[in-house]
Design a protein around this motif. Structure first.
Motif, PDB file in Angstrom:
ATOM      1  N   ALA A  87       0.902  -1.093  -0.086  1.00  0.00           N
ATOM      2  CA  ALA A  87      -0.134  -0.093  -0.291  1.00  0.00           C
ATOM      3  C   ALA A  87       0.760   1.221  -0.100  1.00  0.00           C
ATOM      4  N   VAL A  98      -8.203  -0.940  -5.714  1.00  0.00           N
ATOM      5  CA  VAL A  98      -7.968  -2.471  -5.312  1.00  0.00           C
ATOM      6  C   VAL A  98      -8.758  -3.445  -6.134  1.00  0.00           C
ATOM      7  N   LEU A 126      -3.708  -1.671  -6.873  1.00  0.00           N
ATOM      8  CA  LEU A 126      -3.006  -2.693  -6.097  1.00  0.00           C
ATOM      9  C   LEU A 126      -3.774  -3.894  -6.352  1.00  0.00           C
ATOM     10  N   ILE A 128      -4.740  -7.596  -5.271  1.00  0.00           N
ATOM     11  CA  ILE A 128      -4.507  -8.392  -4.252  1.00  0.00           C
ATOM     12  C   ILE A 128      -4.920  -9.950  -4.839  1.00  0.00           C
ATOM     13  N   HIS A 176      -9.963  -7.577   3.549  1.00  0.00           N
ATOM     14  CA  HIS A 176      -8.807  -6.839   2.813  1.00  0.00           C
ATOM     15  C   HIS A 176      -9.164  -5.239   2.776  1.00  0.00           C
ATOM     16  N   VAL A 187      -9.689   4.087  -0.404  1.00  0.00           N
ATOM     17  CA  VAL A 187      -9.772   2.835  -1.193  1.00  0.00           C
ATOM     18  C   VAL A 187     -10.894   2.657  -2.108  1.00  0.00           C
ATOM     19  N   TYR A 189     -12.725  -0.237  -4.576  1.00  0.00           N
ATOM     20  CA  TYR A 189     -12.666  -1.503  -4.982  1.00  0.00           C
ATOM     21  C   TYR A 189     -13.443  -1.550  -6.086  1.00  0.00           C
TER      22      TYR A 189
END
Length: 359
Positions: A87, A98, A126, A128, A176, A187, A189
């Motif tokens: 991060a 993400v 990022l 995951i 997460h 963040v 998603y």
């Protein structure tokens, strides 16, 4: 870890344990030693101890995964790469984008990344990784942009909607996201079966705790309310858990913790065949009076059930669409065909725009 490396280690082990043989042993004598003799068994035992003690199991496991997926050996550091490190490396202006991906979805990941790169936001992405193959393959081509958060789920059973594997895969999502906001980051998603047609960040106006989209297909007025919609016939709202933006606030953390509690209290069963989305909706409803929630405009963030099935609405709202979700359809091939039909499957002809290149 390559087979050549293992062969070299094995040869070294045999050489280093040559004292177990007779002093008169030569190369020919070594070849003639029976595996079932006392000397042969001692040699094999020494080799097993060497491989078991001096070679970390995690390295062997990672190497086998790489060999089975046909990828090149990766730098060992990615196995110990933490979410906090990732991060810190990826975030821009305190914000991350993400997604959670397993190896079969890598083509969708590249497609999604191309659309984000066109809006100049890809550097804050990022990934995951839900398996080691994805972790290594992404970081091999785009170092530092993938992290694996243990434990590794069984991704082979995670792709069928409604299955227990799918529930286990998606139910990790709130954990997460909670870990990220607890580190102090904003963040966003996204599921990777989405495509960006515009920049979503101007729509994240104000300082609300949680931003989300409605998964219902009926058309809303262009000036619809941004409050949490009323519940449907099942007694709950139908908000999509696949496009969320959270700020690192107590309100956002409360929603995520409540979401986790809902998933724990209503686990998957053959009768319900749940996924993470009902739990998210119950969490929103239970916290609505305590948390600042914001429903994003339908014209900019339509569900697939509206965008791909209502041509009249698409024409009336032309130029307003920002992120399109390829949902309301099941199966890799069907999703890819639909994206092809609408000109949204970018990865074949524009793979050079993806940070991952050819996937």
């Amino acid at each position: 870890m390559s087979s050549t490396f293992l062969h070299q280690r094995s040869t070294q082990a045999l050489s280093s344990n040559s004292f177990l043989l007779s002093p008169r042993s030569s190369n020919s004598t070594l070849r003639s030693v029976s595996v079932f003799s006392r000397t042969g068994l001692l040699v094999l035992l020494s080799l097993m101890v060497f491989l078991g003690v001096f070679l970390p199991w995690s390295e062997i496991q990672g190497g086998l995964l790489l060999l089975s997926s046909g990828t090149k050996p990766a730098i060992a550091k990615w196995q110990s790469y933490t979410l906090a490190q990732a991060a810190s490396f990826v975030a821009k202006n305190g914000t991350l984008i993400v997604c959670a991906v397993s190896e079969p979805y890598l083509p969708f990941l590249s497609n999604w990344l191309i659309s984000i790169a066109r809006q100049n936001h890809h550097e804050k992405v990022l990934v995951i990784a839900e398996d080691y193959a994805t972790l290594y393959r992404v970081n091999e081509k785009w170092p530092g942009h993938a992290v694996l958060i243990p434990p590794v789920v069984d991704t082979q059973t995670a792709h069928k909607f409604g299955s227990q594997g799918f529930f286990n895969f998606t139910s990790r999502r709130p954990r997460h996201l909670l870990s990220i906001v607890e580190l102090g980051y904003n963040v966003m998603y996204n599921d990777v079966d989405m495509v960006w047609l515009g920049d979503p960040f101007p729509y994240l106006e104000g300082h609300h705790d949680v931003y989300f989209t409605d998964d219902m297909a009926p058309v809303k007025p262009l000036n619809h309310s941004h409050d949490l919609p009323p519940p449907n016939k099942k007694g709950r709202t139908y908000i999509c858990s696949c496009m969320i933006f959270l700020r690192p606030t107590p309100g956002a953390k409360l929603v995520l913790k409540t979401w986790i509690e809902e998933l724990e209290s209503q686990p998957w069963s053959r009768a319900k065949k749940a996924n993470d989305q009902p739990g998210f909706n119950w969490a929103l409803m239970k916290t609505a009076q305590k948390v600042d929630l914001f429903l994003l405009p339908q014209s900019a963030f339509p569900t697939g059930g509206l965008y791909f099935k209502n041509k009249t609405w698409v024409k009336e709202t032309k130029g307003m669409h920002v992120i399109i979700h390829n949902n309301y359809i099941l199966g890799f091939e069907k999703k890819i065909k639909r994206f092809h039909d609408y000109g949204f499957w970018l990865v074949d002809d524009h793979y050079s725009e993806s940070p991952l290149g050819r996937s």
